[in-house]
Write a protein that holds these residues in place. Sequence first.
Motif, short mmCIF file in Angstrom:
data_model
loop_
_atom_site.label_atom_id
_atom_site.label_comp_id
_atom_site.label_asym_id
_atom_site.label_seq_id
_atom_site.Cartn_x
_atom_site.Cartn_y
_atom_site.Cartn_z
N LYS A 68 40.19 13.97 11.10
CA LYS A 68 39.34 15.22 10.95
C LYS A 68 39.35 16.19 10.34
O LYS A 68 38.57 16.89 10.03
CB LYS A 68 39.69 15.88 12.46
CG LYS A 68 39.42 14.57 13.80
CD LYS A 68 39.80 15.34 15.05
CE LYS A 68 39.36 14.28 16.34
NZ LYS A 68 39.69 14.68 17.63
N ASP A 69 40.49 16.47 9.57
CA ASP A 69 40.74 17.21 8.49
C ASP A 69 40.40 16.87 7.06
O ASP A 69 40.46 17.67 6.19
CB ASP A 69 42.17 17.87 8.35
CG ASP A 69 43.18 16.69 8.02
OD1 ASP A 69 42.77 15.35 8.20
OD2 ASP A 69 44.20 16.80 7.65
N ILE A 70 39.73 15.69 7.01
CA ILE A 70 39.29 15.26 5.72
C ILE A 70 37.81 15.70 5.59
O ILE A 70 36.89 15.52 6.34
CB ILE A 70 39.26 13.79 5.30
CG1 ILE A 70 40.80 13.43 5.25
CG2 ILE A 70 38.37 13.43 4.28
CD1 ILE A 70 41.10 11.91 4.86
N SER A 71 37.41 16.34 4.48
CA SER A 71 36.11 16.83 4.23
C SER A 71 35.78 16.13 2.84
O SER A 71 36.61 15.99 1.88
CB SER A 71 35.85 18.41 4.39
OG SER A 71 36.70 18.97 3.46
N TRP A 72 34.32 16.04 2.48
CA TRP A 72 33.82 15.56 1.45
C TRP A 72 32.55 15.90 0.95
O TRP A 72 31.82 16.14 2.07
CB TRP A 72 34.18 14.02 1.32
CG TRP A 72 33.42 13.08 2.41
CD1 TRP A 72 34.17 13.14 3.67
CD2 TRP A 72 32.26 12.63 2.46
NE1 TRP A 72 33.40 12.48 4.55
CE2 TRP A 72 32.13 11.89 3.70
CE3 TRP A 72 31.21 12.32 1.75
CZ2 TRP A 72 30.88 11.27 4.25
CZ3 TRP A 72 30.02 11.84 1.96
CH2 TRP A 72 29.85 11.29 3.32
N TYR A 73 32.20 15.81 -0.28
CA TYR A 73 30.72 15.99 -0.59
C TYR A 73 30.42 14.95 -1.60
O TYR A 73 31.26 14.21 -2.35
CB TYR A 73 30.36 17.29 -1.18
CG TYR A 73 31.01 17.88 -2.61
CD1 TYR A 73 30.38 17.79 -3.45
CD2 TYR A 73 32.57 18.33 -2.62
CE1 TYR A 73 30.79 18.00 -4.63
CE2 TYR A 73 32.76 18.94 -3.75
CZ TYR A 73 32.13 18.81 -4.99
OH TYR A 73 32.52 19.11 -6.03
N CYS A 74 29.05 14.73 -1.92
CA CYS A 74 28.91 13.58 -2.81
C CYS A 74 27.39 13.94 -3.29
O CYS A 74 26.75 14.92 -2.99
CB CYS A 74 28.91 12.06 -2.16
SG CYS A 74 27.49 12.54 -0.67
N GLU A 75 26.85 13.24 -4.14
CA GLU A 75 25.63 13.06 -4.72
C GLU A 75 24.95 11.81 -4.31
O GLU A 75 25.34 10.83 -4.46
CB GLU A 75 25.65 13.20 -6.36
CG GLU A 75 24.13 13.09 -6.94
CD GLU A 75 24.30 13.59 -8.50
OE1 GLU A 75 23.17 13.26 -9.22
OE2 GLU A 75 25.41 13.88 -8.99
N THR A 76 23.86 11.96 -3.81
CA THR A 76 23.10 10.68 -3.51
C THR A 76 21.41 10.71 -3.82
O THR A 76 20.96 11.91 -4.28
CB THR A 76 23.21 10.28 -2.24
OG1 THR A 76 22.82 9.04 -1.87
CG2 THR A 76 22.55 11.19 -1.21
N ARG A 77 20.57 9.48 -3.58
CA ARG A 77 19.36 9.68 -3.94
C ARG A 77 18.70 10.01 -2.39
O ARG A 77 19.20 9.75 -1.23
CB ARG A 77 18.99 8.34 -4.15
CG ARG A 77 19.45 7.77 -5.59
CD ARG A 77 19.13 6.32 -5.78
NE ARG A 77 17.99 6.02 -5.48
CZ ARG A 77 16.98 6.15 -6.55
NH1 ARG A 77 17.35 6.40 -7.86
NH2 ARG A 77 15.82 5.62 -6.11
N PHE A 78 17.42 10.61 -2.49
CA PHE A 78 16.66 10.53 -1.31
C PHE A 78 16.49 9.31 -0.90
O PHE A 78 16.05 8.28 -1.56
CB PHE A 78 15.54 11.53 -1.63
CG PHE A 78 15.69 12.76 -1.47
CD1 PHE A 78 15.88 13.58 -0.66
CD2 PHE A 78 15.56 13.31 -3.06
CE1 PHE A 78 16.15 15.13 -0.92
CE2 PHE A 78 15.63 14.79 -3.28
CZ PHE A 78 16.01 15.61 -2.36
N SER A 79 16.31 8.80 0.44
CA SER A 79 16.25 7.58 1.00
C SER A 79 15.78 7.62 2.34
O SER A 79 15.67 8.40 3.16
CB SER A 79 17.71 6.93 0.93
OG SER A 79 17.63 5.78 1.79
N LYS A 80 15.06 6.45 2.71
CA LYS A 80 14.34 6.60 4.17
C LYS A 80 15.51 6.12 5.14
O LYS A 80 15.31 6.17 6.31
CB LYS A 80 13.30 5.33 4.26
CG LYS A 80 13.62 3.97 3.75
CD LYS A 80 12.60 3.03 3.78
CE LYS A 80 13.14 1.66 3.41
NZ LYS A 80 11.72 0.70 3.57
N LEU A 81 16.71 5.58 4.55
CA LEU A 81 17.82 5.54 5.42
C LEU A 81 18.58 6.53 5.77
O LEU A 81 19.53 6.52 6.85
CB LEU A 81 18.92 4.57 4.69
CG LEU A 81 18.35 3.18 4.23
CD1 LEU A 81 19.33 2.46 3.61
CD2 LEU A 81 17.89 2.42 5.27
#
Length: 745
Positions: free
Chosen positions: A361-374
């Motif tokens: 629960k104490d792990i947080s993260w961010y990322c880069e992605t593409r727009f997607s219908k998923l």
Amino acid sequence: MLIFPPGWDPRGPYLSLPVLKAYLQQNNQEVLIRDENVEFYDFFFSEQFFKRMSRETSTLKKSIYFNSTLHIQEAKDVIRSKDSKSWQRKFAWNVLSNLNYLAGKVYKGFEIDFNSMHFKYSHDSTSEIMKALSDRAANPLIEYFEKDCSTIEEIKNQEIEYIGFSVTGNTQLIPTLTMCKAIKELCPSVKHIQLGGNFITRISSLIGNLHPFWNYIDSMLLYDGEENLSSFLQQLENNKDYSNIPNLYYLDDHRNLKRNEIVESKTINSLPPDFDGFDFSKYFTDNLWIPIYTSRAKSTFCTIPNASGGKFRHMPAKKVVENMEVVKEKYGISHFSFVDETFLVPKMKQIAKLLIDNEQKDISWYCETRFSKLLTADTTQILRKGGCSNIQFGLESYNQRVLDLMDKNIDIAWIEPNIINCFEAGISVHLFFMTGFPTETLEEAKNTYHFANEMILKSKKDYGLPYSTKGFGTFGLKVGAGVYEKPEVFNIEILEPADDEDLRLSRDYNIHEGLTSDEAKQLVSTMRSSKISLQTSFDAQQFDIEFPKSILPSEIDLINEREKRAAERSYKVYGFCFENESLKINRYVSLIIDEETQMTLLYNVKHGIFLSYPTSDLQIGNAKITFALDNIKSDLAYYDFLELENSQEKYSTMDEIFEGKYKLCLNDYFFEHYNSTDLLIYNKMFKEVIQTNVLGHELLKYFTISHKIQEWFTEITRSGLNLPVEKLEKLIVDALESKVLKVMI
């Protein structure tokens, strides 16, 4: 030893060396890694460095910003402290910006920010780079590597024989070669210097047999380094037969350049990165985010993956989570940034579910992605529960025609629902986009800006997420990108670089349809510029004052800062009475007296504030000050120019304000339209801003003359406006937080 050279962001570690270290050590090859980037930043922002500079020039001591050199360590401590207040962090960034400005006065053309490093010499030109390596008046790294670099001392003391550099960007090239030159001159034990990394792979074909860089390096290792570096080190230790090592460029015994076969990588290093050797305490942040990856991939119009080598390779989600848990356990850090070029939604979802199942629960993260219908509403809820706090999207353009031309394979109909799904789950976003992609029209470019602004406004106003941001710039034509390979498709004419720009990896071009390069640059400049930077409370020309370029905190730092500020809601009261005795000037204050006009300018680095008064209205001596007028005393006290005891200051709480104990009054401000309905209101003095609408602005104008808040509510009711009380209260809080409103006796 592997070294990450200066010229990059010092707010967190770069991943390349910890990944290499983990792989080599698994093969029983001991290796040291050093982040020389953060080591140099730590030295650059130090009393030792600025004492040396001030001995070399008297110009610095005459600058109104020289007082900042007295607060260097304090500023660094503030930036690295989880307990610092919002005003302390603003002070710290002011100090660093001022120090950078002062350094540029000594080392002509030298400038750093927290993303890059620039010299008066171009990093696109071999001849310019070679000049930089010997110009002590323009390159502070020369003396640093000779006298102050602990890494070079370590190389000498341990008699290290191999040095490898991971060079990620062009702004690291001059620092890297400066250090290579110093190692060649100062470290006789070193037998081989090797360059590798993203940027070296890109320029490798431009480094010929007689290139002067070979005076300072012995080889270049291209693309992914793990397997080939391991093989190279074995050969270096044994018989030095490098002929069968893939992706290696080197000089043989006769100094002939050998280019070995380029072989694509088919595997991915799935070991947890090993950061031992990096001093986490020196990074310029109070909340370190550890980089980690799940895949190495390709992109159609970017060139970054072309410097990685190989086809798409990925780790199982379970292995990624195991690596995160290992890093968390070993270093006590639970914040992660995924550095994959494209972090696909199914993998994001798998990782989030595993983190939920493992009760991390104490792990947080961010990322880069593409727009997607998923990226559905259900998916974003899972991502948030599994620790995702921010998603960075490559928006690029909010026009289907332009997206198709970019070969993005994105349906514009996915974009807004994806963003709204994130907001509803409590995930903030960052939107990257570019201006001036070939054939893009002015209307299309403005449409993208409008959409990005609307989404950020919606994040703040409708979902209570103040951390969504945007990042944009002009389109840059890179050698090897899709547009470069097929200029006819994009109706452009590529121009060859100047003769001395032999290392330039971008190209200028003539465009026959859509925005020109100059028009795109002008639009970006207009959208980036804030009129607040042009507003001052004094005549800058009269005092011959230049304003330092701001070194700004990162988005993550801003997130941390805003979270802290919410807990600091007390407001200084303007006009609180105390004895008009002689008072000491605050240690954060410096001043200039203009003898011709008899005006005194005071500068407070604590808030980045200037005040000016007739010299006759102030009596200053031995750092003490008396006032001819009470309003000057009130100004100096309110804006923290005086060293006051607690009994001489008064702070109000929000409850006291709403109980009518104090009045509110507008500070000096101006506004500009953000879009057709919204305004940005700027506080001229503190350079802070709030966003509201036309009605909000009209309501705040009631405080042009000081009033109690109950009088404001009464006036609103009398006017017949039926407005929710909670929204009115929020308007007041926002205006107080940004100091657009001040509290009065």
